[in-house]
Write a protein that holds these residues in place. Structure first.
Motif, PDB file in Angstrom:
ATOM      1  N   ASP A   1      -7.538  10.995  45.201  1.00  0.00           N
ATOM      2  CA  ASP A   1      -9.125  11.008  44.394  1.00  0.00           C
ATOM      3  C   ASP A   1      -9.485  10.493  46.313  1.00  0.00           C
ATOM      4  OD1 ASP A   1      -9.203  11.587  41.672  1.00  0.00           O
ATOM      5  OD2 ASP A   1      -8.038   9.624  41.772  1.00  0.00           O
ATOM      6  N   PHE A   2      -9.406  10.026  46.901  1.00  0.00           N
ATOM      7  CA  PHE A   2      -9.682   9.151  47.966  1.00  0.00           C
ATOM      8  C   PHE A   2      -9.201   9.603  48.981  1.00  0.00           C
ATOM      9  CE2 PHE A   2     -10.739   5.329  46.121  1.00  0.00           C
ATOM     10  CZ  PHE A   2     -10.750   3.835  47.166  1.00  0.00           C
ATOM     11  N   ILE A   3      -9.344   8.948  50.475  1.00  0.00           N
ATOM     12  CA  ILE A   3      -8.546   8.788  51.598  1.00  0.00           C
ATOM     13  C   ILE A   3      -9.009   7.616  52.320  1.00  0.00           C
ATOM     14  CG2 ILE A   3      -6.856  10.274  53.829  1.00  0.00           C
ATOM     15  CD1 ILE A   3      -8.150  12.910  52.383  1.00  0.00           C
ATOM     16  N   LEU A   4      -8.071   6.589  52.427  1.00  0.00           N
ATOM     17  CA  LEU A   4      -8.219   5.668  52.870  1.00  0.00           C
ATOM     18  C   LEU A   4      -7.316   5.900  54.665  1.00  0.00           C
ATOM     19  CD1 LEU A   4      -7.432   2.017  51.712  1.00  0.00           C
ATOM     20  CD2 LEU A   4     -10.316   3.437  52.439  1.00  0.00           C
ATOM     21  N   ALA A   5      -7.837   6.233  55.995  1.00  0.00           N
ATOM     22  CA  ALA A   5      -7.091   6.529  57.278  1.00  0.00           C
ATOM     23  C   ALA A   5      -6.633   5.696  58.030  1.00  0.00           C
ATOM     24  CB  ALA A   5      -7.741   7.511  57.914  1.00  0.00           C
ATOM     25  N   ALA A   6      -5.641   5.494  58.769  1.00  0.00           N
ATOM     26  CA  ALA A   6      -5.775   4.895  59.519  1.00  0.00           C
ATOM     27  C   ALA A   6      -6.190   5.145  61.579  1.00  0.00           C
ATOM     28  CB  ALA A   6      -3.868   4.516  60.033  1.00  0.00           C
ATOM     29  N   ASP A   7      -6.150   4.629  62.657  1.00  0.00           N
ATOM     30  CA  ASP A   7      -7.377   5.162  63.616  1.00  0.00           C
ATOM     31  C   ASP A   7      -6.136   6.111  63.885  1.00  0.00           C
ATOM     32  OD1 ASP A   7      -5.399   2.983  64.671  1.00  0.00           O
ATOM     33  OD2 ASP A   7      -7.282   2.347  65.415  1.00  0.00           O
ATOM     34  N   THR A   8      -5.065   6.303  63.999  1.00  0.00           N
ATOM     35  CA  THR A   8      -3.668   7.255  64.200  1.00  0.00           C
ATOM     36  C   THR A   8      -3.746   9.130  62.829  1.00  0.00           C
ATOM     37  OG1 THR A   8      -2.161   6.002  62.684  1.00  0.00           O
ATOM     38  CG2 THR A   8      -1.883   4.881  64.900  1.00  0.00           C
ATOM     39  N   ALA A   9      -4.780   8.306  62.445  1.00  0.00           N
ATOM     40  CA  ALA A   9      -4.505   9.854  61.741  1.00  0.00           C
ATOM     41  C   ALA A   9      -4.919  10.866  62.355  1.00  0.00           C
ATOM     42  CB  ALA A   9      -5.250   9.504  60.081  1.00  0.00           C
ATOM     43  N   LYS A  10      -4.207  12.094  61.215  1.00  0.00           N
ATOM     44  CA  LYS A  10      -4.596  13.262  63.069  1.00  0.00           C
ATOM     45  C   LYS A  10      -4.269  14.638  61.049  1.00  0.00           C
ATOM     46  CE  LYS A  10      -3.697  13.035  67.176  1.00  0.00           C
ATOM     47  NZ  LYS A  10      -4.594  12.749  67.348  1.00  0.00           N
ATOM     48  N   PHE A  11      -5.457  15.335  60.460  1.00  0.00           N
ATOM     49  CA  PHE A  11      -5.543  15.507  60.093  1.00  0.00           C
ATOM     50  C   PHE A  11      -4.995  17.112  60.205  1.00  0.00           C
ATOM     51  CE2 PHE A  11      -7.727  11.491  58.494  1.00  0.00           C
ATOM     52  CZ  PHE A  11      -6.632  11.696  57.593  1.00  0.00           C
ATOM     53  N   GLY A  12      -4.679  18.988  59.751  1.00  0.00           N
ATOM     54  CA  GLY A  12      -4.703  19.842  60.251  1.00  0.00           C
ATOM     55  C   GLY A  12      -4.342  20.320  58.911  1.00  0.00           C
ATOM     56  N   GLN A  13      -4.509  21.745  59.259  1.00  0.00           N
ATOM     57  CA  GLN A  13      -3.946  22.792  58.767  1.00  0.00           C
ATOM     58  C   GLN A  13      -3.462  23.824  59.769  1.00  0.00           C
ATOM     59  OE1 GLN A  13      -4.955  21.743  54.549  1.00  0.00           O
ATOM     60  NE2 GLN A  13      -3.568  22.964  55.310  1.00  0.00           N
TER      61      GLN A  13
END
Ligand code: CO8
Length: 262
Positions: free
Chosen positions: A122-134
């Protein structure tokens, strides 16, 4: 139920915490993990003591995608006959039916199916290390669990197109600026922050929480006119709840509300 690829814990305050647990493969989404995650979600949905759910991969990595070693060698007809990746009872179908809010707490890589899993929450909380990609294009395929659709709705066509066409990753700050994540925190506080946010939600009136989730999802999936109509009816319907009477009375009395349906 015992799981081999997950850790599942029910925290005080009514929060179900699911941790993906295949660190040797950067939490790659094997068929077993995807099935176990579906079962765990449905079990927490059925647990009356649970009001909200957190899915995390821990403080180092969320998930590096579908398990490429599982998929390698499969033919088109295998995937088509299985309707892969949507297998009955797996995480994708479970996330479609779970009515309790599900928060993704993402640190490190959320790639391919990992990014799709986070976006299906439903929603995303991220750490500052997060890396999103496809990055599927780099292995000769494309996202299969909603990536091209959800990413486009969340961050717009230009960024989604660039990410899916080049496979580039987006860091946590860019993801926050673009609306992919709701907030960024330091990695050490990620799980604590996600659990405390889920605890706040779990303390609220459950029927109202479910109505909010449903209404926001109508906005995400449908037209503005349809969404506004749905919201109006849902808003009116809350006036049939004792929790609504209590919430407003408590405001007038200058005290904290005591919700019955939690
Ligand atoms: N599948 C299987 N194993 C993986 C995966 C994966 N997606 N990602 C990492 N691993 C394994 C590696 O093979 C390695 O195992 P071993 O030690 O046995 O060789 C171990 O995890 C550690 O990985 P690396 O040594 O590669 O770690 P690095 O820190 O050097 O690199 C990366 C990290 C950049 C994340 C790199 O591992 C990588 O590029 N991984 C693949 C990312 C990717 O392409 N993901 C998309 C997969 S396709 C997909 O998700 C399609 C979705 C379809 C629908 C969803 C269905 C569930």
């Amino acid at each position: 139920m015992a799981y081999e690829t997950l850790l599942v814990d029910v925290r005080p305050g009514g929060v179900g915490l699911i941790t993906l647990n295949r660190p040797q493969a950067l939490n790659a989404l094997s068929a077993q993990l995807v099935r176990e995650l579906g079962a765990a979600l449905l079990a927490l949905e059925a647990d009356a003591d649970v009001g909200a759910i957190v899915i995390t991969g821990g403080t180092r990595v969320f998930a590096a995608g579908a398990d490429i070693k599982d998929m390698e060698g499969k033919a088109y007809v295998d995937l088509f006959l299985a309707d892969f990746p949507h297998v009955r009872g797996d995480v994708w179908t479970a996330l479609d039916v779970v009515r309790k809010p599900v928060i993704a707490a993402v640190a490190g890589f959320a790639l391919g199916g990992g990014c799709e899993l986070a976006m299906a929450c439903d929603f995303i909380l991220a750490a500052d290390t997060a890396k999103f990609g496809q990055p599927e294009i780099a292995i000769g395929t494309l996202p299969g669990a909603g990536g091209t659709q959800r990413l486009t709705r969340l961050v717009g066509k230009s960024k989604a197109m660039e990410m899916c066409l080049t496979g580039r990753t987006m860091d946590a700050r860019e993801a926050e600026r673009s609306g992919l994540v709701s907030r960024v925190v330091v990695p050490e506080l990620l799980i604590e922050e996600a659990v405390s946010t889920a605890t706040k939600i779990a303390a609220l009136s459950r029927p109202v929480v479910w109505a909010v989730k449903e209404a926001v999802n109508v906005a995400y999936e449908g037209s503005l006119a349809e969404g506004r109509r749905f919201e109006r009816r849902a808003f009116e319907a809350t006036f049939a709840l004792q929790d609504c009477v209590e919430g407003m009375q408590a405001f007038v009395d200058k005290r904290k509300p005591v919700f019955r349906h939690r």
